[in-house]
Structure formats: structure tokens, C-alpha cells
Motif scaffolding. Structure first.
Motif, short mmCIF file in Angstrom:
data_model
loop_
_atom_site.label_atom_id
_atom_site.label_comp_id
_atom_site.label_asym_id
_atom_site.label_seq_id
_atom_site.Cartn_x
_atom_site.Cartn_y
_atom_site.Cartn_z
N ASP A 14 19.63 1.41 46.50
CA ASP A 14 18.59 1.93 45.79
C ASP A 14 18.58 2.92 44.60
O ASP A 14 17.76 2.99 43.68
CB ASP A 14 17.53 2.42 46.97
N GLU A 15 19.53 3.91 44.91
CA GLU A 15 19.84 4.82 43.74
C GLU A 15 20.16 4.21 42.75
O GLU A 15 19.78 4.35 41.41
CB GLU A 15 20.87 5.98 44.23
N ALA A 19 19.81 1.07 41.58
CA ALA A 19 18.58 0.35 41.31
C ALA A 19 17.76 1.13 40.35
O ALA A 19 17.14 0.68 39.39
CB ALA A 19 17.91 -0.16 42.30
N GLU A 20 17.36 2.31 41.00
CA GLU A 20 16.55 3.35 40.35
C GLU A 20 17.04 3.47 38.88
O GLU A 20 16.42 3.61 37.72
CB GLU A 20 16.20 4.34 41.24
N GLN A 21 18.35 3.80 38.87
CA GLN A 21 19.02 4.49 37.67
C GLN A 21 19.22 3.29 36.67
O GLN A 21 18.93 3.57 35.57
CB GLN A 21 20.49 4.69 38.09
N ALA A 22 19.41 1.99 37.13
CA ALA A 22 19.59 0.98 36.16
C ALA A 22 18.12 0.79 35.31
O ALA A 22 18.24 0.52 34.25
CB ALA A 22 20.08 -0.31 36.97
N GLN A 23 17.30 0.72 36.25
CA GLN A 23 15.87 0.51 35.78
C GLN A 23 15.40 1.63 34.93
O GLN A 23 14.75 1.51 33.77
CB GLN A 23 14.78 0.25 36.73
N ARG A 24 15.64 2.84 35.25
CA ARG A 24 15.30 3.84 34.37
C ARG A 24 15.74 4.05 32.93
O ARG A 24 15.15 4.45 31.91
CB ARG A 24 15.74 5.41 34.97
N LYS A 31 29.73 -4.36 44.07
CA LYS A 31 28.49 -3.89 44.73
C LYS A 31 27.30 -3.14 43.88
O LYS A 31 26.22 -3.48 43.78
CB LYS A 31 28.97 -2.90 45.87
N GLU A 32 27.94 -2.27 42.95
CA GLU A 32 27.05 -1.82 41.80
C GLU A 32 26.29 -2.87 41.00
O GLU A 32 25.11 -2.70 40.76
CB GLU A 32 27.92 -0.99 41.07
N TYR A 33 27.07 -3.81 40.68
CA TYR A 33 26.40 -5.08 39.79
C TYR A 33 25.12 -5.61 40.36
O TYR A 33 23.95 -5.64 40.02
CB TYR A 33 27.33 -6.21 39.52
N LEU A 41 23.93 -4.83 51.10
CA LEU A 41 24.34 -3.58 50.56
C LEU A 41 23.71 -2.62 51.39
O LEU A 41 24.07 -1.21 51.40
CB LEU A 41 24.11 -3.68 49.38
N ARG A 42 22.37 -2.78 51.75
CA ARG A 42 21.39 -1.70 52.54
C ARG A 42 21.89 -1.63 53.86
O ARG A 42 22.01 -0.40 54.19
CB ARG A 42 19.85 -2.03 52.62
N LYS A 43 22.39 -2.54 54.65
CA LYS A 43 22.73 -2.44 56.03
C LYS A 43 23.93 -1.50 55.91
O LYS A 43 24.10 -1.04 56.99
CB LYS A 43 22.99 -3.90 56.27
N ASN A 44 24.69 -1.67 54.96
CA ASN A 44 26.17 -0.96 55.15
C ASN A 44 26.20 -0.25 53.89
O ASN A 44 27.19 -0.49 53.07
CB ASN A 44 27.21 -1.98 55.33
N ASP A 45 25.44 0.91 53.81
CA ASP A 45 25.37 1.72 52.34
C ASP A 45 26.71 2.86 52.72
O ASP A 45 27.45 2.82 53.65
CB ASP A 45 24.28 2.06 52.11
N LEU A 46 26.97 3.51 51.32
CA LEU A 46 27.98 4.48 51.43
C LEU A 46 27.77 5.40 52.70
O LEU A 46 28.80 6.10 53.34
CB LEU A 46 28.01 5.03 50.26
#
Ligand code: ADQ
Length: 464
Positions: free
Chosen positions: A234-235, A237-242, A373-375, A439-444
Motif C-alpha cells: 500500500d505504501e 501504491a501510494e508513492q506511485a500514485q503521488r 512485487k513492486e511492479y 502481496l498484502r497477505k505476506n508483506d515485508l
């Protein structure tokens, strides 16, 4: 709760932990901040013997201490450039043909591990848990044990663990596996890696593996587990959109003149399958004339380890291939492959990912591959791009919404590109949702917390 001690070949700088570097540095730093502790390792500098021996240099950032040492030229050549990156890295990526073995480099590798362990010993407290990262530091726990350290020590291997027949090509393979058995917990990226290690233990080390992944070998008891490294989706996604309407994105859009965009980003490394990828893209232009002039591949690949000979060779080969393919298909206003040897700020990469229709990630072997994953995380959910992903990336086990390809099959990859370029919106959205859920289920955070929870639960002294 005891402090956390993180040991890695390179230590992120305090600035990098604030977000400019990869998510991994941020993720590990998060755990250090929570528990308090030390991040210990090489500073990245090659220094004189006097400076090296005077270390570590200590910097405090809140409850976290950064402790770094420089390496002498000889240590750098033998430990880092030699055994780590000219022996272990190629063999662990199944490229025995590119590996060399030199006894003095191996001796240097063990010597530096012992020296680093000795330096760390002085910074340790009895309740600390120690988390060691990656292939540069396989003998680290053994060296700490030799110093009398009895703390819990865990190890995470970021790269694949190869099948026994492959690792056999490293003459002291048994010593390496024995060293690994001095850790209390070994973490792997995928079940395939874990099973390859178990296979070595049971068939070649006269050891045993129980149903709950407890290993007994070389007179030691340890545990193994699979911890799939992730990102904070989600971070991203937010960065890519911003940053999607920043100048660099607008410039790229303008220069594409409505063409579709395929994005690839890797360190320039022979394990990443760049040559095969360029040839698959060439197949697309060859077999689908309607795409000539209408699709561009942007390959961002900053050089790494450029003082290791195999890296110089792959760089030359890629330049040749990009030139050849561009010579064949360029027009006065069209260059099919834009090949850039630069690093980009993370936020720039994420916003470029969001602008593209395909993420083309095709390593020949890769522990996980965070770019994949970042893509996915950077896509616009209303109009997402498609991930075309190698079956040999650890990430393939999780990202079932991708188009999976074999990087040795140029025509197969070309067909996946064709499918992705004409995929209906509904299907792209469905595939994106599947990947985002994974990705959300198994994040960093899950990766980091589950490893540390398992390490903390190992009874002290169990290994002996
Ligand atoms: P790497 O081989 O470095 O990592 P990867 O997982 O893809 O591969 O991580 C690369 C990181 O560097 C990503 O965060 C990416 O965004 C960043 N990066 C790549 N090119 C860049 C550029 N041009 N500019 C800026 N940043 C760039 C090793 C293993 C992997 C494993 C990771 C983490 O080889 O298999 O996934 O560790 O465990």
C-alpha cells in the motif's frame, strides 16, 4: 525482550533507512527500532589495515546503533569480490559455468567472517538475538560460537539454495553446510530452497529432518523455515500514485507518442536473464509486425560488481544485443529498446511502473525478486499493467495472477507479451486483484516478524 542484532554484508546508512533505499532496509530498520539494537557489517569502504582494525565506527540513531567496519583491499578481493561473488553467487544461481574456485579466496572468506564475528562479540549482550543475512556470511555463526557466544543466531538466505549436485562443484561444500548448521534457525525464500537444503542434509550429510523441519546434522540441532520476503504494497501504491504526474513521467509519456510501454528494472546481473529478455522482445517485433513502431521496452539496469570479470562480459553482451536489435527495427522516430545503465530514485521507478502496460521480469534464477512485487503494487487498480514473470523467480510461487514464462523459451515469452498487450481490462483487473491480495497477505512486516518470532522461540542452548 532482548535487543536485535542485524548482521549483513552492507549496512544501510541512517538516511537510507528513512526510505530512499529499497524497502528491505526500511523493513529491517523497523524491527531494529522496535526492539532496540545494532546493525553491524561492512561500511562499503576499502581502507588501510590500520583503519580497518581500529573499527567499528559507531553511529547512534535513537535506540539503534549502526556499527560498521572498512575492509582492506586483500579482504575485499578475497571475501567479497572473490569467494562471495565469483564462487557462491554464480553456483547458487546455477551458473557453475561462470564460477571459479580459489583456495586463497575461500581462506579469505572464512578469515573475514571470523574477524567480523570477533568485532561483533564486544558489542553483544547476553539477551540479544542475532539475525545474519545472506551468502557472504555463511560461516558467521560458527565463528561466533568459536568466540564463546551462546545467543540465538538466525540466518536468512536471500538467494536460492541450489540442488546438491550443483553445490558439489564448490570443493568445500560440506564445510559450508556444516557452518550453516551452527545457526539455530535457517530461513529460505521458497519451499524449493528449503527442500534442496534438506536433501543435502539427509542424503549427503548423514543427518535427519523431522516432519516439523527440525534438522540434526554435524552434531547440531537447528530449525529451518520458509519466509517469503515481501514489500509494503500500500505504501508503494501510494508513492506511485503521488508521483504519477511529475515531470519525468510526463516526459516519458510524451516521448512514447502513444506507444505501449514494457518496463524492466534489474541490477545488471547474468542471473536476471536480460539477454534472453531482449531476444524475446526481438521475437515480438519479428513475429508481430503490427507491434513494430508501437511498443517500446525500457530496460533500466545499473551496473553492479563491475570489478568482477563475468559482470564486464554480460555488460558487453547486452550492449551488443541492444545495438543489434535497435539497428534492425529502429525508425527515424522509433527506438525499440531503451537501455539505461543508471540507478533511479525509488519513487521515480514506482511511478514509471504505473505508467507501463507490462512489467517484464524474467530472471534465470532469483531468490524472490522484489521488482516483480513492486511492479504489481505500483499499478493503478482501475487500469493495471500485466506482470510477465519467470517461473524461476521465487515470487512466481505467490503471484499467480501473472503470466508465467520460461526464460529459456524466447517464443513462449513473445507469446506472453502478445497476450499481455491485448489483454482485456476485466482480465487485467482480475489478475491484479489476485496478485495484490498475495502481496498484502505476506508483506515485508509478515516476513520480518515471523522470522524473528521463530528465532526468539528457539530454546537457548538447544543447538548444542
Ligand atoms: P536483488 O538481486 O538485488 O536482491 P531484487 O529482489 O529484485 O534483486 O531487489 C532489487 C531492489 O533494488 C528492488 O527494490 C529494486 O527496486 C531496486 N532496484 C533495482 N534496480 C534499480 C535501479 N535502477 N535504481 C534503483 N533501484 C533499483 C536479492 C536477491 C533477490 C531477493 C532480494 C531480497 O537476489 O532474489 O528478492 O535480495 O531478498
Amino acid at each position: 525482550m532482548g535487543r536485535l542484532i542485524v548482521v549483513s554484508n552492507r549496512v544501510a546508512t541512517p538516511t537510507e533507512t528513512k526510505g530512499s533505499a529499497g524497502g528491505l532496509a526500511v523493513g529491517v530498520f523497523g524491527a531494529l527500532k522496535d526492539a532496540g539494537g545494532v546493525w553491524f557489517g561492512w561500511s562499503g569502504d576499502v581502507v588501510s589495515e590500520t583503519v580497518a582494525h581500529a573499527g567499528p565506527t559507531i553511529v547512534h540513531e535513537g535506540r539503534v546503533t549502526f556499527a560498521t567496519v572498512g575492509l582492506t583491499r586483500k579482504d575485499y578481493d578475497q571475501y567479497y569480490r572473490g569467494f562471495s561473488n565469483a564462487t557462491l553467487w554464480p553456483v547458487f544461481h546455477y551458473r557453475n559455468d561462470l564460477a571459479r574456485y580459489e583456495r586463497d579466496e575461500y581462506a579469505g572468506y572464512r578469515r573475514v567472517n571470523a574477524w567480523l564475528a570477533h568485532k561483533l562479540t564486544r558489542l553483544l549482550e547476553p539477551d540479544d538475538i542475532i539475525w545474519v543475512h545472506d551468502y557472504h556470511l555463511i560461516p558467521f555463526a560458527e565463528a561466533l560460537r568459536a568466540e564463546g557466544v551462546t545467543n540465538r543466531i538466525g540466518f536468512f538466505l536471500h538467494i536460492p539454495f541450489p540442488a546438491p549436485q550443483i553445490i558439489f562443484s564448490i570443493p568445500p561444500h560440506e564445510e559450508l553446510v556444516k557452518s550453516l548448521c551452527c545457526f539455530d534457525l535457517l530461513g529460505f525464500q521458497t519451499t524449493t530452497d528449503q527442500l534442496a537444503f534438506h536433501d543435502y542434509i539427509t542424503r549427503h550429510a548423514r543427518g535427519t529432518v523431522s516432519a516439523d523441519d527440525r534438522v540434526e546434522a554435524f552434531g547440531r540441532h537447528l530449525r529451518t523455515g520458509v519466509y517469503r520476503i515481501g514489500v509494503f504494497p500500500d505504501e508503494i501504491a501510494e508513492q506511485a500514485q503521488r508521483y504519477e504526474s511529475r515531470q519525468h513521467v510526463l516526459d516519458l509519456k510524451q516521448s512514447l507518442e502513444g506507444r505501449k510501454l514494457i518496463m524492466s528494472v534489474d541490477r545488471l546481473d547474468y542471473s536476471k536473464g536480460l539477454v534472453e529478455r531482449f531476444r524475446a522482445f526481438e521475437q515480438l517485433l519479428e513475429r508481430s509486425p503490427e507491434w513494430r513502431g508501437n511498443v517500446t521496452l525500457v530496460q533500466i539496469a545499473p551496473p553492479t560488481r563491475s570489478d568482477v570479470e563475468t559482470y564486464q562480459l554480460i555488460r558487453q553482451e547486452l550492449e551488443g544485443e541492444a545495438g543489434r536489435i535497435n539497428g534492425r527495427y529502429s525508425g527515424l522516430d522509433y527506438t525499440p529498446i531503451r537501455y539505461l545503465n543508471q540507478r533511479y530514485d525509488r519513487w521515480k521507478l514506482m511511478s514509471l511502473f504505473r505508467e507501463s502496460q507490462i512489467g517484464f521480469v524474467t530472471p534465470l534464477h532469483d531468490g524472490m525478486n522484489l521488482v516483480a512485487k513492486e511492479y504489481v503494487a505500483a499499478q493503478n487498480p482501475d487500469d493495471p499493467g500485466v506482470l510477465v514473470l519467470s517461473i524461476f523467480a521465487g515470487a512466481a510461487a505467490e503471484l499467480s495472477g501473472s503470466l508465467l514464462v520460461n526464460p529459456h523459451d524466447a517464443i513462449g515469452m513473445c507469446e506472453a507479451l502478445q497476450q499481455a498487450l491485448s489483454m482485456p481490462l476485466k482480465e487485467r483487473q482480475r489478475r491484479h486483484q489476485v496478485n495484490m491480495a498475495a502481496l498484502r497477505k505476506n508483506d515485508l512486516g509478515v516476513w520480518r516478524d515471523s522470522f524473528l518470532r521463530d528465532l526468539r522461540s528457539v530454546p537457548v542452548g538447544e543447538g548444542h
